[in-house]
Design a protein around this motif. Structure first.
Motif: not given
Length: 336
Positions: A107-112
């Motif tokens: 989730k963090t990578v996608v949002e970044n």
């Protein structure tokens, strides 16, 4: 010894190119389900196939974030040629975001990635995201070395360590730092059914880091702890809540409980703290297909006509955690 001991770490599952790669054919993901017996790659030509590979455990732990980051490159390339590129990018991002609910690194990578794309025009998205993957990997390795240096202070000469599942790069770097300093380290690796990450990935990496490695059945960990054969337990963490409670591979809670009973310190590696989640009770636990509990390495290991149940993670309360090994030091849960 393998080249894992070299600065480049060009073998094993550490270097970016040995986790996932991208080219004109798509994203190629190292298949951790069969490593180290076979070094094979699963090719994913589009975002749905990357998501399927993540769900199907082709990669896991930190590898899921790398696969998702490259998946976002495919998403950007596809969406950039769509009539509504930003809407299409959001649609594809949701497919990746929903793959693994417990570990929030995807989730963090996608949002970044979405934040990066917001700063560029669609035709510039793929290049910007490829560059971000390389930058992220350098930052990740620097962070895990910081964790390892603090963790290595817990490893005196002759230490006997018990670990569970695959604690990612940090644990191997931690042991490597100790052995490079001339200290002997003995590690008991839980085999970690049903995918055997402990006996395959962890044992392989820690052996190459210079440790004396012994693989034990998951059910034998309690015996080792009760017999005084273990000086400390160190696990990874899929998520650490604000109170210091730990979500990690199923079986971690049992180790923490048994460690507490026999007075053995219990530590978890902690790259980051999820400040938005007060306790581990707020973290969803992924329930995988029960059929996975009935098989091991592609072979059925249970009798016919029985059900399987497989929660992939569990929650360890903060009062069972001696310390969290963070980039800034070893801290008690209340010190986070």
């Amino acid at each position: 010894m393998s080249a894992i001991l070299d600065a480049g770490w060009d073998t094993g599952v550490f270097l970016l190119d040995n986790i996932a790669r991208i080219d004109a054919q798509g994203v190629h993901i190292l298949d951790r389900r069969v490593y180290p017996f076979d070094k094979t790659w699963v090719t994913c030509p589009d975002v749905p196939s990357v998501a399927t590979a993540i769900i199907d455990m082709v990669t896991q732990s930190g590898g899921t974030a790398t696969a998702a980051a490259y998946g976002m490159v495919l998403a950007a390339d596809h969406a950039g040629r769509h009539a509504q590129p930003r809407d299409e990018l959001q649609r594809l991002a949701r497919i990746l975001r929903e793959t693994r609910p417990t570990n929030d690194s995807v989730k963090t990578v996608v949002e970044n990635s979405l934040e990066i794309c917001a700063r560029w025009e669609p035709e510039q998205w793929p290049g910007a995201l490829v560059e971000s993957v390389s930058t992220r990997e350098k930052q990740r390795l620097a962070l895990t070395w910081q964790i390892a240096e603090h963790g290595a202070t817990l490893l005196p000469d002759g230490v006997r360590l018990l670990t569970h599942c695959w604690a990612e790069t940090g644990l191997t770097q931690m042991v490597l730092a100790a052995t490079r300093a001339g200290r002997t380290v003995q590690v008991f690796c839980d085999e970690t059914r049903p995918y055997l990450q402990g006996s395959r990935l962890t044992a392989d990496a820690l052996r190459d880091a210079g440790a004396a490695v012994t693989v034990v059945p998951d059910v034998a960990a309690g015996y080792l702890l009760s017999e005084g054969a273990v000086d400390l337990v160190v696990t990874g963490s899929d998520r650490v809540a604000a109170d210091g409670s730990v979500v990690n591979k199923a079986g971690t809670l049992a180790l923490a409980l048994t460690s507490k009973r026999y007075g053995v310190p219990f530590y978890s590696l902690c790259p980051r703290v999820d400040r938005d989640t007060p306790t581990a009770a707020g973290v969803p636990i992924e329930l995988r297909d029960g059929e996975e509990a009935l098989h091991c390495l592609g072979r059925r290991t249970a009798t016919e006509n029985v059900a399987g149940f497989y929660p992939a993670f569990d929650r360890t309360p903060a009062d069972l955690v001696t310390g969290l090994i963070t980039p800034t030091g070893v801290k008690a849960p209340h010190e986070l």
